[in-house]
Design a protein around this motif. Sequence first.
Motif, PDB file in Angstrom:
ATOM      1  N   LEU A 183       4.804  -5.459  -3.220  1.00 47.03           N
ATOM      2  CA  LEU A 183       3.806  -5.566  -2.159  1.00 47.03           C
ATOM      3  C   LEU A 183       3.419  -7.027  -1.955  1.00 47.03           C
ATOM      4  O   LEU A 183       3.634  -7.867  -2.839  1.00 47.03           O
TER       5      LEU A 183
ATOM      6  N   ALA B  78      12.382   2.453  -1.613  1.00 47.23           N
ATOM      7  CA  ALA B  78      12.664   2.271  -3.046  1.00 47.23           C
ATOM      8  C   ALA B  78      12.968   3.619  -3.697  1.00 47.23           C
ATOM      9  O   ALA B  78      13.904   3.749  -4.490  1.00 47.23           O
ATOM     10  N   LEU B  79      12.189   4.656  -3.330  1.00 45.38           N
ATOM     11  CA  LEU B  79      12.431   6.007  -3.846  1.00 45.38           C
ATOM     12  C   LEU B  79      13.830   6.501  -3.477  1.00 45.38           C
ATOM     13  O   LEU B  79      14.554   7.039  -4.308  1.00 45.38           O
ATOM     14  N   CYS B  80      14.204   6.340  -2.190  1.00 42.59           N
ATOM     15  CA  CYS B  80      15.524   6.784  -1.722  1.00 42.59           C
ATOM     16  C   CYS B  80      16.628   6.088  -2.507  1.00 42.59           C
ATOM     17  O   CYS B  80      17.600   6.714  -2.931  1.00 42.59           O
TER      18      CYS B  80
ATOM     19  N   ALA C 279      15.870  -0.115  -7.771  1.00 39.31           N
ATOM     20  CA  ALA C 279      15.088  -0.732  -6.690  1.00 39.31           C
ATOM     21  C   ALA C 279      13.619  -0.669  -7.051  1.00 39.31           C
ATOM     22  O   ALA C 279      13.197   0.213  -7.793  1.00 39.31           O
ATOM     23  N   ARG C 280      12.839  -1.625  -6.566  1.00 39.75           N
ATOM     24  CA  ARG C 280      11.393  -1.483  -6.638  1.00 39.75           C
ATOM     25  C   ARG C 280      10.745  -2.197  -5.460  1.00 39.75           C
ATOM     26  O   ARG C 280      11.301  -3.130  -4.887  1.00 39.75           O
ATOM     27  N   SER C 281       9.577  -1.705  -5.117  1.00 40.72           N
ATOM     28  CA  SER C 281       8.810  -2.317  -4.034  1.00 40.72           C
ATOM     29  C   SER C 281       7.998  -3.484  -4.586  1.00 40.72           C
ATOM     30  O   SER C 281       7.511  -3.441  -5.715  1.00 40.72           O
TER      31      SER C 281
ATOM     32  N   GLY D 103       7.717   1.874  -0.277  1.00 41.46           N
ATOM     33  CA  GLY D 103       7.793   2.819  -1.389  1.00 41.46           C
ATOM     34  C   GLY D 103       8.863   3.876  -1.164  1.00 41.46           C
ATOM     35  O   GLY D 103       9.636   4.203  -2.064  1.00 41.46           O
ATOM     36  N   LEU D 104       8.926   4.403   0.068  1.00 40.52           N
ATOM     37  CA  LEU D 104       9.896   5.467   0.355  1.00 40.52           C
ATOM     38  C   LEU D 104      11.332   4.952   0.260  1.00 40.52           C
ATOM     39  O   LEU D 104      12.215   5.646  -0.253  1.00 40.52           O
TER      40      LEU D 104
ATOM     41  N   GLN E 208       3.570  -0.454   3.526  1.00 38.28           N
ATOM     42  CA  GLN E 208       3.542  -0.086   2.104  1.00 38.28           C
ATOM     43  C   GLN E 208       4.204   1.277   1.901  1.00 38.28           C
ATOM     44  O   GLN E 208       4.956   1.486   0.951  1.00 38.28           O
ATOM     45  N   VAL E 209       3.931   2.197   2.844  1.00 42.84           N
ATOM     46  CA  VAL E 209       4.518   3.538   2.766  1.00 42.84           C
ATOM     47  C   VAL E 209       6.047   3.466   2.858  1.00 42.84           C
ATOM     48  O   VAL E 209       6.768   4.025   2.021  1.00 42.84           O
TER      49      VAL E 209
ATOM     50  N   GLN F 217      16.464   4.668  -5.495  1.00 40.94           N
ATOM     51  CA  GLN F 217      16.466   5.175  -6.872  1.00 40.94           C
ATOM     52  C   GLN F 217      17.170   6.526  -6.942  1.00 40.94           C
ATOM     53  O   GLN F 217      17.969   6.785  -7.839  1.00 40.94           O
ATOM     54  N   GLY F 218      16.863   7.378  -5.937  1.00 43.58           N
ATOM     55  CA  GLY F 218      17.480   8.706  -5.888  1.00 43.58           C
ATOM     56  C   GLY F 218      18.990   8.649  -5.744  1.00 43.58           C
ATOM     57  O   GLY F 218      19.712   9.584  -6.112  1.00 43.58           O
TER      58      GLY F 218
ATOM     59  N   TRP G 178       0.745  -8.627  -2.120  1.00 43.12           N
ATOM     60  CA  TRP G 178      -0.136  -9.229  -3.129  1.00 43.12           C
ATOM     61  C   TRP G 178       0.540  -9.306  -4.482  1.00 43.12           C
ATOM     62  O   TRP G 178       0.041  -9.974  -5.396  1.00 43.12           O
ATOM     63  N   GLN G 179       1.665  -8.607  -4.652  1.00 44.27           N
ATOM     64  CA  GLN G 179       2.309  -8.603  -5.964  1.00 44.27           C
ATOM     65  C   GLN G 179       3.210  -9.809  -6.185  1.00 44.27           C
ATOM     66  O   GLN G 179       3.396 -10.242  -7.308  1.00 44.27           O
TER      67      GLN G 179
END
Lengths: 421, 421
Positions: B96, B82-84, B92-94, B79-80, B75-76, B86-87, B98-99
């Motif tokens: 999960l 996706a953040l990179c 991008a999006r994560s 997220g990281l 999960q970590v 986006q930056g 269950w999602q």
Amino acid sequence: MARIVMKFGGTSMAGTERIRTVAGLVKREVEAGNEVAVVVSAMAGETDRLVNFCREAAPDSDGTEYDVVVATGEQVTAGLLALCLQGMGCPARSWLGWQLPIGTTGRHARARIGEIDTDALTAAMAGGSVAVIPGFQGMMDTGRVATLGRGGSDTSAVAVAAAIHADRCDIYTDVDGVYTTDPRIVARARKLDYVTYEEMLELASVGAKVLQTRSVGLAMKMGVRIQVLTSFVEYGMAPTRGTMIVGESEIEDLKMERHIITGIAPDKNEALVMLIDIPERAGNVADIFGPLSEAHINVDMIVQTPTRGDDLIDLMFTVPQADLAQAIALVEAAKDKIGYDRMTHNTHVAKVSIVGVGMKSHAGVATTMFDALAARGIEILAIATSEIKISVLIEEDYTELAVRVLHTAYGLDAEVEGADS
Amino acid sequence: MARIVMKFGGTSMAGTERIRTVAGLVKREVEAGNEVAVVVSAMAGETDRLVNFCREAAPDSDGTEYDVVVATGEQVTAGLLALCLQGMGCPARSWLGWQLPIGTTGRHARARIGEIDTDALTAAMAGGSVAVIPGFQGMMDTGRVATLGRGGSDTSAVAVAAAIHADRCDIYTDVDGVYTTDPRIVARARKLDYVTYEEMLELASVGAKVLQTRSVGLAMKMGVRIQVLTSFVEYGMAPTRGTMIVGESEIEDLKMERHIITGIAPDKNEALVMLIDIPERAGNVADIFGPLSEAHINVDMIVQTPTRGDDLIDLMFTVPQADLAQAIALVEAAKDKIGYDRMTHNTHVAKVSIVGVGMKSHAGVATTMFDALAARGIEILAIATSEIKISVLIEEDYTELAVRVLHTAYGLDAEVEGADS
């Protein structure tokens, strides 16, 4: 039988050995016949580690993926505590923010708790299973993971306690309660048995180490009874009684003898700004404080000197030290408009506040404060009052002396065995 | 335009600097006009850290809370990443487990992937957003978090690729492809352009470092084309072409000249068990292997010596070294029933296998093997064959020599520039 929420902070969850101690405390409550929900923080240091990863990955983000990353810290400790409890033969399961769900609103990384669906939770608790809930997190109605901002686990605990109508929300931390003042300053500071929500909010600078202000506000609004107590007990031992934070009426019902002043809070984070020789003119004060307010700078104490016959006044006010540079820049930008002659500032000041519901009904409380400080030659630079608080601004060097003098003056010193008091 | 799944392992995700390199590789594919889903592992070492926490908390658990804890590693990184992205201005999006959700079945901590709901995923991808999916995890129909067991991220990637009908599943790792044999043993080992699923499965002991066996089996079943390639490229650079793992028909369509043997796999993890002087009697072999099979011990090679006229036979077989002690105990427990005289074992053995789809249509492949080993005086202790594999058991000391000799004998040595070959 009671229904209680127990909340454990990062130092209480730092490593499996500590978590086992926590599990022991939880098991005691279960064995006493209580229904228990536990709200946990991430291991001490873990959230910082995750936040740093996010900053390195992308400093500017809208918080959605930041939340995905930082919410894992509490997920880990929730799972581990449930494992520990199961290992001790105590039925338990973790309920992640999205599983209940704990609804959140507002912006990512600083979300507010909304609706909490408690059906599954209370059913599980009634069935004898400890519900372990990661604090600090919930789910937006977009289905995305959200976090509440730093220190949000206290707020989670209070919100869960309100939602399940808990009899008590026990917040375990690394101190054993709320004190009359910082025990590092006054050796004879006393642990308080009871504090009102309002007093706790005013004692923030003492209480900041203990409870997140936001959670106290929520508890006051929702009528959640909080107990602050320490998780640092030997495994299997009962924790010592902490401090109850409750409404004023509950304390009145106890008909306890209370001190007029409940606590004394020093605060060295303020800075003083002085504007000299301002033409006395309507609207001048608005020109000064308008821009500060727009910049969300919290101006605390304001003192205006009376005119000296030359139609010039002086003005002094305090702002948080962290905002001082910005405040100075904003005032300088408006210099022509305000027309002041010169501006100085002083970061070597401290605010000392006396707090107590009792002062509402007692005259002369302020006089005691001013007399006690004057007797030690401590000059008062500014004064601010609220219904249950009086604050004075003094030179920073005198902070500890002022706190000790006032602690004695209001009769707060603990009795020391074998000593005259 | 193609629809591709990219999978990055723990060493590729170890820290934000490495994750930024990964983001660069993903961005290249997006800018080439592809729809991209990315499946990520946890940072190298993180899953071990989390597993250790769980073991310390409660060694025996049913896996439900273990899964809550260990699933956070991916999960970590999701997220990281996706953040990179986006930056870097790459939407991008994560997503999960269950999602989506990624449905799982079976037992916690070793779940199998079931149904994957791809509606939201493909819609997001079609909208130009990179879908970042944590590998190794999903959700049971109880709504609980589940993990697939160690190394499950490769399987996640293949399952996602199958579910969204991806044109290709690129598995990035710390090696740049599948080799004819271990390059540390044979300096002139060659990287293969193509390998069939069946060959990849048989080359497991070479491929184990590269791909989880389970993921190859799933890819074969679902017809997912895999590429193994390295993520260790300079930021912004294109990765070098890796090894494609595909069906036999795709390779035939390419009408490439292929070697009869695709690869040579040494395996030092087998142990040899010998039973001496067993009365020749129907059912004896069942008495030996029945208990081993029940204990899920994988017996690989079996050699039975012919009777020597005294109605006594010898039997030798191999088991994984990790299971040797248990295997010996099981056989000893059945000694009276089997009636053997004595049992010995030898862990200083190695299995060397030649693998290639080409051997189906070529005679004399085995003879080349036996001749080449005999010429170097390497004794063959046992032989086992399948349709596309011949394995020999030899003394462990000769492993590297045997691999080099066979690599040359089957014409696999790479040409070296400036050298006669």
